[in-house]
Design a protein around this motif. Sequence first.
Motif, short mmCIF file in Angstrom:
data_model
loop_
_atom_site.label_atom_id
_atom_site.label_comp_id
_atom_site.label_asym_id
_atom_site.label_seq_id
_atom_site.Cartn_x
_atom_site.Cartn_y
_atom_site.Cartn_z
N GLU A 91 9.40 -34.66 39.10
CA GLU A 91 8.12 -35.23 39.53
C GLU A 91 8.17 -36.74 39.38
OE1 GLU A 91 5.19 -35.51 41.45
OE2 GLU A 91 4.99 -33.45 40.71
N TYR A 92 7.58 -37.43 40.33
CA TYR A 92 7.48 -38.89 40.27
C TYR A 92 6.22 -39.28 39.51
CZ TYR A 92 11.15 -39.27 43.77
OH TYR A 92 12.33 -39.20 44.43
N PHE A 93 6.32 -40.39 38.72
CA PHE A 93 5.18 -40.89 37.97
C PHE A 93 5.51 -42.30 37.51
CE2 PHE A 93 2.62 -41.19 33.99
CZ PHE A 93 1.36 -41.00 34.55
N ASN A 109 2.19 -47.07 40.24
CA ASN A 109 2.82 -46.37 41.36
C ASN A 109 3.86 -45.40 40.80
OD1 ASN A 109 5.13 -47.86 40.76
ND2 ASN A 109 4.74 -49.38 42.33
N ASP A 110 4.39 -44.58 41.64
CA ASP A 110 5.35 -43.56 41.21
C ASP A 110 6.77 -44.12 41.26
OD1 ASP A 110 3.26 -41.84 40.86
OD2 ASP A 110 3.49 -40.88 42.80
N ASN A 111 7.12 -44.98 40.30
CA ASN A 111 8.40 -45.67 40.35
C ASN A 111 9.44 -45.12 39.37
OD1 ASN A 111 7.28 -46.61 38.00
ND2 ASN A 111 7.05 -48.72 38.71
N LYS A 168 -0.06 -33.91 38.59
CA LYS A 168 -0.63 -35.25 38.47
C LYS A 168 -2.11 -35.20 38.79
CE LYS A 168 2.36 -37.37 41.10
NZ LYS A 168 3.15 -38.38 41.79
N MET A 198 -0.23 -37.58 34.03
CA MET A 198 0.68 -36.49 34.38
C MET A 198 0.48 -35.39 33.34
SD MET A 198 4.83 -36.33 34.13
CE MET A 198 5.35 -36.78 35.77
#
Length: 192
Positions: free
Chosen positions: A8-10, A14-16, A61, A66
Amino acid sequence: IEKCTIAEYFGLGNDNRIFLTGNSETPNADYQSGLDDPTYFPDTGMTKIGQDTSAIMGYLKQHDTMAIIKSDNRQDAEIYLRTAEMTADNKVIFPVRQGVKGVGAVSRYAFASLRDEPLFLSSEGVFALVSEAVTQQRSTQERSFFVNSVLTKEPELDEAMAVVWKSYYLLAVNGRCYVADSRQKSGHEGYE
């Protein structure tokens, strides 16, 4: 890292970064990538979430948080909350705090967000992660009341899969498909 099955992006703003989990050898650990670099995982990027008696099942999210959802566990919380913040020396950190106790996930494949409502499957049915607008306290609410008499008796719920398609949460298990239509409301007027 190579045995992780969930990603998962988080990040902060931003999702960096990417977070990985699902390694059967470290079931309660997740791993954080470098900033804007999903190919680099620093040796300081591992976090153990709760006790090792229950595995991390997935991520959801919600706003700037998260949620880390673990399997059912009678010893500690099933839901932990990760946030992102900047320290005084301009480093981004990801503190984790204990969240909701009582409902854990049963399937790694049934996580999805329907109209910004994070959903997951437990042995008791489909639950949503909700937050109280004033206090930002998070809790879970059942979303499958009308089908639970059949859904919760399904064998092998751990293999159930879900996806969001258009305005529907589709949950498939044992050749059956359970559908939540986000356009329909039922129950208490304050909840969908």
